[in-house]
Design a protein around this motif. Structure first.
Motif, short mmCIF file in Angstrom:
data_model
loop_
_atom_site.label_atom_id
_atom_site.label_comp_id
_atom_site.label_asym_id
_atom_site.label_seq_id
_atom_site.Cartn_x
_atom_site.Cartn_y
_atom_site.Cartn_z
N GLY A 140 0.80 -1.23 0.00
CA GLY A 140 0.00 0.00 0.00
C GLY A 140 0.83 1.27 0.00
O GLY A 140 0.54 2.21 -0.73
N LEU A 141 1.89 1.26 0.80
CA LEU A 141 2.69 2.48 0.94
C LEU A 141 3.30 2.89 -0.40
O LEU A 141 3.27 4.06 -0.78
CB LEU A 141 3.77 2.22 1.98
CG LEU A 141 4.35 3.40 2.71
CD1 LEU A 141 3.25 4.24 3.30
CD2 LEU A 141 5.29 2.93 3.79
N ILE A 142 3.80 1.88 -1.13
CA ILE A 142 4.43 2.18 -2.42
C ILE A 142 3.38 2.66 -3.40
O ILE A 142 3.58 3.64 -4.13
CB ILE A 142 5.16 0.93 -2.95
CG1 ILE A 142 6.39 0.68 -2.07
CG2 ILE A 142 5.57 1.12 -4.39
CD1 ILE A 142 7.15 -0.54 -2.47
N ALA A 143 2.22 2.00 -3.39
CA ALA A 143 1.16 2.39 -4.31
C ALA A 143 0.72 3.83 -4.04
O ALA A 143 0.52 4.63 -4.96
CB ALA A 143 -0.02 1.44 -4.16
N LEU A 144 0.62 4.15 -2.76
CA LEU A 144 0.20 5.50 -2.39
C LEU A 144 1.19 6.52 -2.94
O LEU A 144 0.79 7.56 -3.46
CB LEU A 144 0.12 5.59 -0.87
CG LEU A 144 -0.66 6.76 -0.31
CD1 LEU A 144 -2.10 6.62 -0.69
CD2 LEU A 144 -0.52 6.82 1.18
N PHE A 145 2.45 6.20 -2.85
CA PHE A 145 3.45 7.13 -3.38
C PHE A 145 3.40 7.24 -4.87
O PHE A 145 3.55 8.33 -5.43
CB PHE A 145 4.84 6.73 -2.91
CG PHE A 145 5.17 7.51 -1.71
CD1 PHE A 145 5.71 8.77 -1.85
CD2 PHE A 145 4.86 7.03 -0.46
CE1 PHE A 145 5.93 9.52 -0.73
CE2 PHE A 145 5.08 7.78 0.64
CZ PHE A 145 5.62 9.04 0.51
N ALA A 146 3.17 6.10 -5.51
CA ALA A 146 3.07 6.11 -6.96
C ALA A 146 1.94 7.05 -7.39
O ALA A 146 2.09 7.86 -8.30
CB ALA A 146 2.81 4.71 -7.46
N PHE A 147 0.81 6.96 -6.69
CA PHE A 147 -0.32 7.80 -7.08
C PHE A 147 -0.09 9.26 -6.74
O PHE A 147 -0.39 10.15 -7.53
CB PHE A 147 -1.60 7.31 -6.39
CG PHE A 147 -2.11 6.02 -6.93
CD1 PHE A 147 -2.19 5.82 -8.29
CD2 PHE A 147 -2.51 5.00 -6.08
CE1 PHE A 147 -2.66 4.62 -8.81
CE2 PHE A 147 -2.98 3.79 -6.58
CZ PHE A 147 -3.04 3.61 -7.95
N SER A 148 0.46 9.52 -5.56
CA SER A 148 0.55 10.92 -5.17
C SER A 148 1.70 11.63 -5.86
O SER A 148 1.75 12.86 -5.88
CB SER A 148 0.66 11.04 -3.64
OG SER A 148 1.81 10.36 -3.20
N SER A 149 2.64 10.88 -6.46
CA SER A 149 3.70 11.56 -7.20
C SER A 149 3.23 11.99 -8.57
O SER A 149 3.91 12.74 -9.26
CB SER A 149 4.91 10.63 -7.37
OG SER A 149 5.32 10.15 -6.15
#
Lengths: 329, 374
Positions: A110-119
């Motif tokens: 989840g953490l990586i996905a969240l970063f992918a989206f928010s970047s």
């Protein structure tokens, strides 16, 4: 499960979109009202009780405005930019756990996905500045890219530090580790890292910068760049950017709550988790608003110096420190 | 606004022209600056002034001496008192009119109140330029009190036409004196609060310290006066250098700062507000009794010749030079406004700066655009 999944997905889409829409609209109201209080004035009072209908009036105004594409602009990219801004923000809401059960997808990364989206919003702002063929927009686009590159690094270092502490990439897992009273929250987890509050402050600064909020609002520094990348946008094109900005603030603050403030866990044990999550979330958002109306804007190279010369060395140090601490204890 | 050129037509360019204004949030009005930019760095700046040119000097040549009086308060609308003072002073000097002592003290009190209100606008607007939005409202809170006092006295809130040849329009009443004393009393702690909140803020200090160095040499070259030259360490103040009115009798210090950067100019203005409070207090204590208007002929006829009178306006030296041929209307009125000189050096000072620093410097010049264009 397979028959329930499409319904869940639909419910999530409706829920996340309306949550973002409602929050974007009413955070504007909160921002205007609290800015009014900081500035010793009343804020919106005319439309509805205490100006509560003001966001709706604003939305109607924005939607009824003509969409203008400036001459010489790249029409396709100009229209695309606001569209590209919004979906990643809404997608990110799928991963955020609002409580033990109120989470659309409990991703194990989840953490990586969240970063992918928010970047992703960097690309949208850059395209907006580039395609509107406005010199202020182009300066703004260049600023956004270098600012985000500079602040992604300390933010990532903070995240890696937190990963060391929690040992999982799942957001639900991270929250569950902080169960119990408030001294179990990562913010007070001094055994793992004595500099945890510093780590949180760095995370908060990076979050302000990533979401282009004051005092790091280089992209739309209105006294220098008029409105930066958004200068040429009229009506709902601007409105979408505005909504996405608030959506990104919510995501950033939610991440801070999950990583540092024990997510949905209650410090005293009453009320359901989602209330505590939202309470912590809105407190952080209020601080973001507070900062904006209190501090002047930083200078651009000051911003980059802060990242490269202070934040990155300090985060590297806290990273090493927590590695050592975890190894020892 | 934007001068669009297809890239292929001009070939690869390393610089581009950025139009700062005439409508831009940081130019506070209708100033236009053509910047040649190299990325975010200013390579060259060409000032295009004149968007609010109103021919004040020419207007002076076709109306009587008294009819020109309201014009003077509209040149720099933020320090109208000092501007009227210079014109009235020039005509009084030419005609040999000596205003009564009470009138002179009232002029000093109202001028200094006006200076504080002008500096408050600058303070708020400067922080707005730097992205701090809240101080403006705090500044206007205090400025409102000054405007209320002056409105009750003069009938106008901004463009006062209160000074007349030979004195002032109306005598001050007890309400004004009590109100001014109360204002002085409550403004001192407020000023301290401004210092604590803003002047010591680390972000603010990083934005202004060592940014926009304008040394005394450059000030002399371009005729920059007021807080500009005092911020470069030169104690040049018309109130002391060419004393007028009752300033020689009053005890105040000329605020200077050797730093010559934006912070230096900022500190000078903050200190000037403090000194203005001192002047107001003293003038209120010494306010003599008597008439506020000297014996002045109904129709003013200025004897032939050239006369000038300078005052220290909020932005620097304002000088009125009048040329009379002994007729009912002036032959020539020349206005030397401070902002023109203060802006002229922007071109040289801004070279090599970053855009945001250039704007931080421009804010510290405290420009009033109608004052440049006249």
């Amino acid at each position: 499960m397979t028959t329930v999944e499409p319904i869940r997905l639909l419910l999530f889409l409706v829920g996340a979109a309306s949550f973002v829409g409602l929050n974007a609209a009413y955070l504007v109201w909160v921002e205007r009202k609290s800015a009014g209080r900081f500035q010793r004035r009343a804020g919106p009072t005319e439309v509805g009780y205490a100006g509560l209908l003001q966001p709706i009036a604003d939305a109607i105004k924005l939607m009824s405005k003509q969409l203008i594409v400036p001459p010489g602009a790249d029409r396709f990219l100009f229209r695309m930019a606001p569209v590209m801004m919004m979906p990643p923000a809404i997608m990110a809401f799928a991963i955020l756990p609002f409580s033990e059960h109120l989470v659309a997808i409990d991703f194990n990364v989840g953490l990586i996905a969240l970063f992918a989206f928010s970047s992703f919003n960097v690309i949208a702002v850059m395209l907006a500045g580039w395609s509107s063929r406005n010199k202020y927009g182009i300066i703004s686009a260049a600023r956004v890219v270098s600012q985000n590159v500079a602040y992604e690094i300390p933010m990532m270092l903070v995240i890696i530090t937190m990963l060391l502490v929690s040992g999982t990439l799942s957001l639900t897992g991270i929250v569950e580790q902080q169960a119990g009273a408030f001294w179990n929250w990562n913010l007070f987890n001094l055994a793992a890292n004595p500099l945890m509050p510093v780590t949180f402050i760095i995370f908060f600064i990076c979050m302000l910068s990533e979401t282009n909020r004051a005092p790091f609002d280089m992209a739309e520094a209105e006294s220098e760049l008029v409105a930066g990348a958004y200068t040429e946008y009229a009506g709902m094109g601007f409105g979408v950017f505005f909504m996405a900005e608030y959506a990104n603030i919510i995501i950033g603050c939610a991440l801070a709550v999950i990583l540092f403030f024990g997510g949905w866990h209650s410090p005293i044990g009453v009320f359901p988790g989602v209330i505590w999550f939202l309470l912590k979330l809105y407190l952080l958002i209020f601080i973001v608003i507070w900062v904006r109306w209190t501090f002047p804007r930083t200078q651009f190279y000051g911003l980059l110096n802060l990242s490269w010369k202070i934040l990155i060395p300090v985060t590297l140090f806290t990273f090493l420190l927590s590695s050592v601490m975890i190894k020892i204890f | 606004m934007m001068e669009l050129q297809p890239v292929h037509a001009t070939g690869p360019q390393e610089t581009f022209v950025l139009n700062l204004g005439p409508q831009h949030p940081a130019t506070h009005g209708v100033l236009r600056i053509k910047l040649t930019m190299d990325g975010e760095f200013i390579k060259d700046a060409v000032i295009v002034a004149g968007y609010v040119h109103r021919e004040h000097e020419k207007m002076g040549e076709n109306r009587t001496w008294a009819q020109f009086l309201p014009n003077t308060s509209r040149i720099d609308y933020l320090s109208a008192m000092m501007y009227t003072h210079a014109y009235v002073g020039a005509v009084e000097r030419a005609c040999g009119i000596q205003p009564p002592s009470r009138a002179e003290y009232i002029r000093v009190i109202t001028s200094e109140l006006n200076r504080i209100s002008s500096h408050l606008v600058w303070w708020g607007a400067y922080l707005l330029d730097l992205g701090g939005m809240t101080p403006l409202l705090y500044a206007f809170d205090d400025r409102e009190k000054i405007l209320d006092l002056l409105e009750a006295l003069t009938g106008a809130r901004l463009t006062y036409c209160y000074y007349r040849f030979g004195g002032v329009l109306e005598d001050v009443d007890d309400n004004f004196i009590a109100g001014t004393r109360a204002f002085v009393k409550e403004f001192r702690p407020r000023l301290r609060m401004f210092r604590r909140l803003v002047s010591e803020n680390i972000i603010f200090r990083k934005r202004v310290e060592n940014i926009g160095i304008i040394d005394a040499e450059m000030c002399r070259k371009y005729g920059a006066t007021g807080p500009m030259i005092r911020g470069a360490g030169v104690p040049y103040d018309v109130r002391r250098a060419e004393p007028y009115s009752v300033y020689p009798e009053l005890d105040f210090e000329v605020a200077t700062d050797p730093a010559a950067d934006s912070m230096g100019r900022y500190k000078v203005r903050m200190e000037e507000m403090e000194q203005s409070l001192r002047i107001i207090e003293q003038a209120l204590d010494r306010l003599p009794d008597g008439p506020v208007m000297a014996k002045v002929p109904r129709v003013i006829k200025v004897p032939a010749g050239e006369y000038c009178y300078a005052t220290e306006a909020a932005r620097g030296r304002f000088e009125v030079r009048i040329v009379s041929t002994g007729k009912l209307i002036p032959h020539r009125i020349r206005l030397r406004t401070p902002c023109f000189g203060n802006l002229s050096l922007f071109e040289e000072a801004a070279r090599g700066m970053m855009l945001a620093d250039g704007i931080a410097m421009m804010g510290s010049l405290d420009l009033v655009i109608p004052d440049i264009d006249r």
